[in-house]
Design a protein around this motif. Sequence first.
Motif, PDB file in Angstrom:
ATOM      1  N   HIS A 101      28.102  39.428  32.411  1.00  0.00           N
ATOM      2  CA  HIS A 101      29.152  40.287  31.874  1.00  0.00           C
ATOM      3  C   HIS A 101      29.745  41.182  32.961  1.00  0.00           C
ATOM      4  O   HIS A 101      30.958  41.427  32.988  1.00  0.00           O
ATOM      5  CB  HIS A 101      28.606  41.144  30.729  1.00  0.00           C
ATOM      6  CG  HIS A 101      29.652  41.935  30.020  1.00  0.00           C
ATOM      7  ND1 HIS A 101      29.825  43.285  30.218  1.00  0.00           N
ATOM      8  CD2 HIS A 101      30.610  41.558  29.126  1.00  0.00           C
ATOM      9  CE1 HIS A 101      30.814  43.713  29.479  1.00  0.00           C
ATOM     10  NE2 HIS A 101      31.313  42.688  28.802  1.00  0.00           N
ATOM     11  N   ASN A 177      33.035  39.445  25.047  1.00  0.00           N
ATOM     12  CA  ASN A 177      31.907  38.746  24.432  1.00  0.00           C
ATOM     13  C   ASN A 177      32.162  37.243  24.331  1.00  0.00           C
ATOM     14  O   ASN A 177      31.233  36.444  24.493  1.00  0.00           O
ATOM     15  CB  ASN A 177      31.625  39.326  23.049  1.00  0.00           C
ATOM     16  CG  ASN A 177      31.129  40.755  23.113  1.00  0.00           C
ATOM     17  OD1 ASN A 177      29.971  41.018  23.395  1.00  0.00           O
ATOM     18  ND2 ASN A 177      32.032  41.703  22.861  1.00  0.00           N
ATOM     19  N   THR A 180      31.738  35.550  27.742  1.00  0.00           N
ATOM     20  CA  THR A 180      30.315  35.592  28.088  1.00  0.00           C
ATOM     21  C   THR A 180      29.526  34.588  27.263  1.00  0.00           C
ATOM     22  O   THR A 180      28.652  33.883  27.791  1.00  0.00           O
ATOM     23  CB  THR A 180      29.752  37.013  27.877  1.00  0.00           C
ATOM     24  OG1 THR A 180      30.519  37.951  28.633  1.00  0.00           O
ATOM     25  CG2 THR A 180      28.295  37.092  28.314  1.00  0.00           C
TER      26      THR A 180
END
Length: 249
Positions: A101, A177, A180
């Motif tokens: 991330h 998100n 990732t």
Amino acid sequence: MNFTKLDNLKAKLDSHRPLSADVVKNLHDDLVLRWTYHSNAIEGNTLTLQETKVALEGITVGGKTLREHFEAINHKEAILFIEKLASSDELLSEHTINQIHSLILKNIDDENKGKYRKTNVIISGAEHKPPQSIDVPSKMENFIKEYEQKKNRFHAIELAAWVHIEFVAIHPFIDRNGRTSRLLMNSELIKAGYPPVVINVEDRLEYYKALDTAHITGDSTLFLELMKKVSEKSFEPYFYVLGISNDSF
């Protein structure tokens, strides 16, 4: 769910390994470009495929934001990072997730990179609501524990899908998100010797629906069917450059 066809495709590819260095480089360059373009495009990046190629070569595309350039460059770096992790067979952990991330958000939002969110969030257009921010650390700890329990029991495709679905359900970061989760999903495929999959931006609605259905109902069938489709397609570039047919599988 039956993964025999994908197992047969992998066995066919494995029979031609090791691939020559030239073939590996050609396939890798193509994969990194397509993966980066589509994963970013799903999230709203406006760089075209060719513009993404130019950006990855270090050239600025006129009329595009610096943020979009960093999204392309960072994504490539994150791919190289997970490939390195996979080659060392390093287990999935909160630390490696935070590292991925951090790479994705480098020079974009350094304040929040690699840090769990401190606010509650709503996923735009989704019925599923992620857990409250206060619960994120414990949810992520349980996520890793469950992963460790499942990694030797699940088929590689099933495990990769589970990682994606569960990670996005927690939505641990304030942003990025989706990118990732797709990196984490492909990390599991690479570890198992499967080609990474690319979810095309054209399949975005099907992808979002499959995710939300899994989160709301607990039924991951739609997502697994999508995974089987894109995984089967991921073998095509390999067989093309090798000059072999996958029609019989």
